[in-house]
Write an enzyme that holds these catalytic residues in place. Structure first.
Site, PDB file in Angstrom:
ATOM      1  N   HIS A  17      43.650  29.479  54.175  1.00 47.17           N
ATOM      2  CA  HIS A  17      42.288  29.960  54.453  1.00 47.17           C
ATOM      3  C   HIS A  17      41.238  28.863  54.364  1.00 47.17           C
ATOM      4  O   HIS A  17      40.078  29.144  54.086  1.00 47.17           O
ATOM      5  CB  HIS A  17      41.938  31.116  53.497  1.00 47.17           C
ATOM      6  CG  HIS A  17      42.815  32.318  53.717  1.00 47.17           C
ATOM      7  ND1 HIS A  17      43.055  33.264  52.750  1.00 47.17           N
ATOM      8  CD2 HIS A  17      43.534  32.712  54.787  1.00 47.17           C
ATOM      9  CE1 HIS A  17      43.867  34.201  53.223  1.00 47.17           C
ATOM     10  NE2 HIS A  17      44.175  33.884  54.461  1.00 47.17           N
ATOM     11  N   HIS A 104      57.088  35.051  46.205  1.00 41.58           N
ATOM     12  CA  HIS A 104      56.224  34.115  46.931  1.00 41.58           C
ATOM     13  C   HIS A 104      55.986  32.916  46.011  1.00 41.58           C
ATOM     14  O   HIS A 104      56.728  32.722  45.036  1.00 41.58           O
ATOM     15  CB  HIS A 104      54.916  34.803  47.372  1.00 41.58           C
ATOM     16  CG  HIS A 104      54.397  34.252  48.673  1.00 41.58           C
ATOM     17  ND1 HIS A 104      53.858  32.998  48.764  1.00 41.58           N
ATOM     18  CD2 HIS A 104      54.352  34.783  49.923  1.00 41.58           C
ATOM     19  CE1 HIS A 104      53.506  32.750  50.017  1.00 41.58           C
ATOM     20  NE2 HIS A 104      53.807  33.827  50.763  1.00 41.58           N
ATOM     21  N   ASP A 351      54.333  38.844  58.436  1.00 38.58           N
ATOM     22  CA  ASP A 351      55.481  38.925  59.342  1.00 38.58           C
ATOM     23  C   ASP A 351      56.559  39.791  58.709  1.00 38.58           C
ATOM     24  O   ASP A 351      56.993  39.507  57.587  1.00 38.58           O
ATOM     25  CB  ASP A 351      56.061  37.518  59.559  1.00 38.58           C
ATOM     26  CG  ASP A 351      55.145  36.646  60.389  1.00 38.58           C
ATOM     27  OD1 ASP A 351      55.053  36.884  61.596  1.00 38.58           O
ATOM     28  OD2 ASP A 351      54.522  35.736  59.813  1.00 38.58           O
TER      29      ASP A 351
HETATM   30  C1  LIG Z   1      56.888  31.342  60.511  1.00 44.19           C
HETATM   31  C2  LIG Z   1      56.784  31.826  59.095  1.00 44.19           C
HETATM   32  C3  LIG Z   1      55.996  32.926  58.822  1.00 44.19           C
HETATM   33  C4  LIG Z   1      55.885  33.403  57.522  1.00 44.19           C
HETATM   34  N1  LIG Z   1      55.142  34.528  57.300  1.00 44.19           N
HETATM   35  C5  LIG Z   1      55.090  35.052  56.047  1.00 44.19           C
HETATM   36  C6  LIG Z   1      54.364  36.239  55.799  1.00 44.19           C
HETATM   37  O1  LIG Z   1      53.744  36.816  56.693  1.00 44.19           O
HETATM   38  N2  LIG Z   1      54.350  36.721  54.530  1.00 44.19           N
HETATM   39  C7  LIG Z   1      55.023  36.101  53.512  1.00 44.19           C
HETATM   40  O2  LIG Z   1      55.000  36.562  52.398  1.00 44.19           O
HETATM   41  N3  LIG Z   1      55.719  34.981  53.719  1.00 44.19           N
HETATM   42  C8  LIG Z   1      55.768  34.431  54.969  1.00 44.19           C
HETATM   43  N4  LIG Z   1      56.473  33.283  55.177  1.00 44.19           N
HETATM   44  C9  LIG Z   1      57.197  32.670  54.078  1.00 44.19           C
HETATM   45  C10 LIG Z   1      56.337  32.051  53.015  1.00 44.19           C
HETATM   46  O3  LIG Z   1      55.526  31.033  53.524  1.00 44.19           O
HETATM   47  C11 LIG Z   1      57.265  31.520  51.921  1.00 44.19           C
HETATM   48  O4  LIG Z   1      58.236  32.450  51.605  1.00 44.19           O
HETATM   49  C12 LIG Z   1      56.519  31.219  50.663  1.00 44.19           C
HETATM   50  O5  LIG Z   1      55.741  30.068  50.874  1.00 44.19           O
HETATM   51  C13 LIG Z   1      57.423  30.938  49.460  1.00 44.19           C
HETATM   52  O6  LIG Z   1      58.189  29.803  49.684  1.00 44.19           O
HETATM   53  P1  LIG Z   1      59.771  29.846  49.712  1.00 44.19           P
HETATM   54  O7  LIG Z   1      60.163  31.104  50.388  1.00 44.19           O
HETATM   55  O8  LIG Z   1      60.149  28.659  50.507  1.00 44.19           O
HETATM   56  O9  LIG Z   1      60.242  29.799  48.278  1.00 44.19           O
HETATM   57  C14 LIG Z   1      56.580  32.760  56.469  1.00 44.19           C
HETATM   58  C15 LIG Z   1      57.369  31.648  56.748  1.00 44.19           C
HETATM   59  C16 LIG Z   1      57.477  31.174  58.050  1.00 44.19           C
HETATM   60  C17 LIG Z   1      58.353  29.986  58.328  1.00 44.19           C
END
Ligand SMILES: Cc1cc2nc3c(=O)[nH]c(=O)nc-3n(C[C@H](O)[C@H](O)[C@H](O)COP(=O)(O)O)c2cc1C
Length: 404
Positions: A17, A104, A351
């Site tokens: 943001h 997260h 997503d």
């Molecule tokens: C293209 C893309 C879209 C994402 N959209 C979301 C989202 O809408 N909501 C969410 O909680 N995590 C989303 N993520 C994942 C988070 O960024 C990620 O799970 C979070 O940073 C924690 O990191 P880790 O899963 O690598 O441990 C997305 C990841 C990618 C690659």
């Protein structure tokens, strides 16, 4: 660290943001024809709001080229790439002022830095990947122009729904005669799949029957205020042999590093991967053959184009596993930052499944790795070429001169 690469060095900046996100690329070769539209194509494939299978956050993600390019040609100086954050709704995150979102990065960022971004995922948000995709598009353009390299990633599974890829396992576990790590159908797909086929369906799965089932699976997760994971497979064609820096920067290790730095990744496998462990060596080895042009190649490619950490000139292919995104609107019993137990129903636009949007991110990180390794190997070869030819060693120790 927000910098990746040795000679083609990419630094990304920005939070979910803040005013803008982007990248600085140091080490892009000079003289490359480059326009904003070369970068925009991949950013538009990554952007949110593309279909009902992705987050509705409405960002156009229009790139501004800030430096390093004049009259459509790269100068060899740092390239600055900027994308404004426009559709921000920090209020959607008021619950997460109290609760660290389960799985997260809210809790770990606060633990590590002692301070965190006021809303959204901050630096851990997928907005960060804009810088990677912009840089990757530039790396890919160089690879295509200079070497004809092609990189195509696609969604290979969503939840338990896979493109048919594993050959039917023999019913008798001692039967080694029919086991194969990947089906002929999947290997054919790997050698022929195009981006147009991948983009023909919103899931980015190029197998139409499977794509339809994947759509239903993602919609089921979304309707249940839940989320679901999946895998992305990537193939890189026409990579020259000799790339990769054994032993700690073997090519597959660097690819794994790049892929596992993408948010939400949980797994990486190269070539035959885990399924290859179930096949005996006699069915898994890749025998050499002489090609029509006189060069050596391999008849099969269970290695995934890399042996000893060095590219062998065959297609490189690998698969990346993505978890179900953490932010879900379904009620979750969890603890607040102060330990008070409670129920979190996360708001915001998220997503239900990240893999359709992860496709260009995987391609971009692949391009960054391959270009960086190519620049390193070219530097080594240029330095060696300045030395007198080796005449004092037995012929088996020296690569014969290349015939044009
Ligand atoms: C293209 C893309 C879209 C994402 N959209 C979301 C989202 O809408 N909501 C969410 O909680 N995590 C989303 N993520 C994942 C988070 O960024 C990620 O799970 C979070 O940073 C924690 O990191 P880790 O899963 O690598 O441990 C997305 C990841 C990618 C690659």
């Amino acid at each position: 660290m927000s910098t990746f690469g040795t000679l083609f060095r990419v630094t990304t900046y920005g939070e979910s943001h803040c005013a803008s996100v982007g990248a600085i690329i140091d080490g892009c070769p000079p003289g490359l024809p480059l326009e904003a539209k070369d970068v925009q194509v991949q950013l538009s494939r990554r952007r949110p709001g593309q279909s009902n299978l992705t987050t509705p956050r409405d960002e156009k993600d229009l790139v501004q080229l800030q430096s390093g390019i004049e009259h459509g040609i790269t100068l060899g100086t740092p390239i600055g790439l900027l994308v404004r954050n426009e559709d921000q709704r920090p209020k959607d995150y008021s619950e997460t002022d109290l609760y660290p979102r389960p799985s997260h990065a809210d809790w770990t960022y606060l633990e590590k830095y002692g301070v965190k971004a006021s809303s959204g995922g901050g630096r851990s948000s997928a907005r960060e990947t804009i810088g990677r995709v912009a840089a990757g598009a530039i790396a890919e353009k160089y690879l295509k122009v200079a070497y004809g390299v092609e990189i195509v990633a696609f969604v290979s599974s969503v939840g338990k729904i896979h493109i048919p890829s594993a050959a039917v396992s023999p019913s008798n576990e001692d039967d080694d005669t029919t086991a194969e790590a990947l089906s002929p159908e999947f290997r054919q797909l790997l050698s022929t799949v195009t981006r147009a086929q991948v983009d023909a369906h919103p899931t980015r799965c190029p197998h139409p029957q499977t794509a339809e089932r994947m759509t239903q699976r993602i919609i089921r997760a979304k309707d249940a205020l839940d989320s679901i994971g999946g895998t992305v497979t990537c193939v890189i064609r026409r990579v020259p042999s000799g790339l990769g820096e054994p032993v700690f920067n073997k090519l597959e290790a660097t690819l794994a590093h790049a892929m596992l730095s993408i948010p939400a990744t949980k797994a990486f496998e190269i070539g035959s991967g885990f399924r290859g462990t179930e096949v005996p060596g006699s069915r898994h080895n890749d025998p050499f053959e002489r090609r029509a042009d006189g060069s050596l190649g391999t008849k099969t490619n269970w290695s995934g184009g890399i042996q000893g950490g060095i590219s062998n000139g065959e297609d490189i292919y690998f698969r990346v596993g993505f978890k179900p995104p953490a932010t879900i609107s379904q009620a979750q019993q969890t603890a607040q930052y102060d330990g008070t137990l409670g129920t979190l129903e996360a708001r915001g636009r998220h997503d239900p499944c990240v893999v359709p949007r992860a496709v260009p991110i995987v391609e971009s990180m692949a391009a960054i790795v391959i270009l960086d390794q190519l620049l390193i190997q070219n530097a080594r070869r240029t330095a060696a070429a300045l030395l007198p030819p080796i005449t004092t060693l037995p012929p088996t120790m020296v690569k014969p001169p290349e015939s044009d």
